[in-house]
Scaffold this motif. Structure first.
Motif, short mmCIF file in Angstrom:
data_model
loop_
_atom_site.label_atom_id
_atom_site.label_comp_id
_atom_site.label_asym_id
_atom_site.label_seq_id
_atom_site.Cartn_x
_atom_site.Cartn_y
_atom_site.Cartn_z
N UNK A 143 2.15 -7.58 4.32
CA UNK A 143 1.41 -8.29 5.33
C UNK A 143 0.17 -6.98 5.45
N UNK A 144 0.65 -5.74 5.81
CA UNK A 144 -0.45 -4.76 6.19
C UNK A 144 -1.05 -3.96 4.98
N UNK A 145 -2.20 -4.47 4.63
CA UNK A 145 -2.94 -3.72 3.47
C UNK A 145 -4.38 -3.54 3.68
N UNK B 182 -3.93 -3.29 -2.49
CA UNK B 182 -4.52 -4.00 -1.52
C UNK B 182 -4.67 -5.44 -1.93
N UNK B 183 -4.98 -6.19 -0.90
CA UNK B 183 -5.06 -7.49 -0.95
C UNK B 183 -5.74 -8.27 -1.84
N UNK C 126 0.84 -1.30 0.02
CA UNK C 126 -0.11 -0.04 0.04
C UNK C 126 0.80 1.23 -0.15
N UNK C 127 2.26 1.31 -0.17
CA UNK C 127 3.09 2.49 -0.08
C UNK C 127 3.72 2.47 -1.64
N UNK C 128 3.45 3.76 -2.27
CA UNK C 128 4.08 3.81 -3.43
C UNK C 128 5.56 3.63 -3.53
N UNK C 129 6.18 4.37 -2.44
CA UNK C 129 7.60 4.37 -2.38
C UNK C 129 8.08 2.75 -2.53
N UNK C 130 7.57 1.91 -1.86
CA UNK C 130 7.87 0.57 -1.34
C UNK C 130 7.63 -0.27 -2.78
#
Length: 265
Positions: free
Chosen positions: A199-201, A179-180, A154-158
């Protein structure tokens, strides 16, 4: 924007003077420099042009123009500028919309200095590594791809950093998700050799997405991405079919070794 190797320049946009004052006090340090504050978004784009920040800390509830509207405006003009959303809401839909618009991270109220530093260090580290990669390699040159991948975070940078690393390895990223649920759909459609899933989305987390992916397509190797080195999370993901883990913050060389080992297995 500057190259993030000096003090990281931060612009704070929040209509609460207490929040702005607290953030300024927490952030002004050897690593961060608060270059400006705004109580609303009316002059946000001209202020970005004038102050040249590396990161914008943007409240999602603002008068006149809300944070989502402003995030869209920022992305239209400054696609590479890091934007971290400030919010007191745990609403999954809010997080999904922000992720869709290209947010890089979230600071949740009430916040501590450690939580703020963790978020900013994660996104600025990703930006630094991406800058290094793009200086060293030409990603526009023709490549002979030997594998396909889906990336979900959910992070554009990642996402940008992961895509750059995989592309450099000769792995074609045929889909990216924020998202998942979107991740499961992309894997079902393209059947890639590997999927890197955070994991977190919002809406559906990575663990649930992993279970769906493995039930539909056992051939795709799923690598889980996390900033939480939790033994219980690793156990759950391994039992659900994950073949490896990417721990944030990560460095390109280490990630390449892990992905190469997973694909060769």
């Amino acid at each position: 924007m500057n190259q993030l190797f000096k003090r990281i320049r931060v612009l704070i946009v929040d209509d609460c003077v207490v929040i702005r004052t607290t953030l300024r006090a927490m952030l002004n340090s050897n690593e961060y420099l608060v270059v400006g504050e705004l109580s609303n978004g009316e002059k946000l784009l001209p202020t970005i042009e004038k102050l040249d920040p590396d990161v914008v800390c943007l409240d999602h509830l603002l008068p006149n123009k809300d944070g989502m509207h402003l995030l869209g405006e920022i992305r239209a003009v400054y696609p590479d500028l890091l934007v971290v959303m400030i919010t007191g809401s745990e609403d999954a839909m809010l997080k999904q919309v922000a992720a869709m618009l290209g947010v890089d991270g979230f600071i949740y109220k009430p916040f501590s200095q450690k939580k703020i530093f963790d978020v900013l260090q994660e996104v600025t580290h990703a930006k630094k590594q991406l800058l290094i990669l793009t200086k060293e390699h030409n990603f526009l040159e023709n490549k002979a791809y030997h594998a396909k991948a889906v990336v979900a975070d959910d992070s554009l940078a990642m996402r940008r950093l992961l895509i750059a690393i995989l592309t450099q390895m000769g792995i074609e990223v045929i889909g990216e998700a924020y998202d998942g649920m979107q991740a499961t759909e992309l894997v079902a459609e393209h059947k890639p050799g590997i999927a890197c899933i955070d994991f977190e989305m919002p809406m559906m987390d990575g663990l649930e997405a992993l279970k769906i992916i493995k039930s539909q397509n056992d051939a795709t190797k799923v690598v889980m991405i996390t900033a939480l080195a939790s033994r219980e999370l690793f156990k759950q993901a391994t039992n659900a079919g994950a073949v490896g883990f990417i721990i944030k913050p990560f460095y390109p060389d280490t990630l390449k070794q892990n992905i190469s080992r997973i694909l060769a297995a």
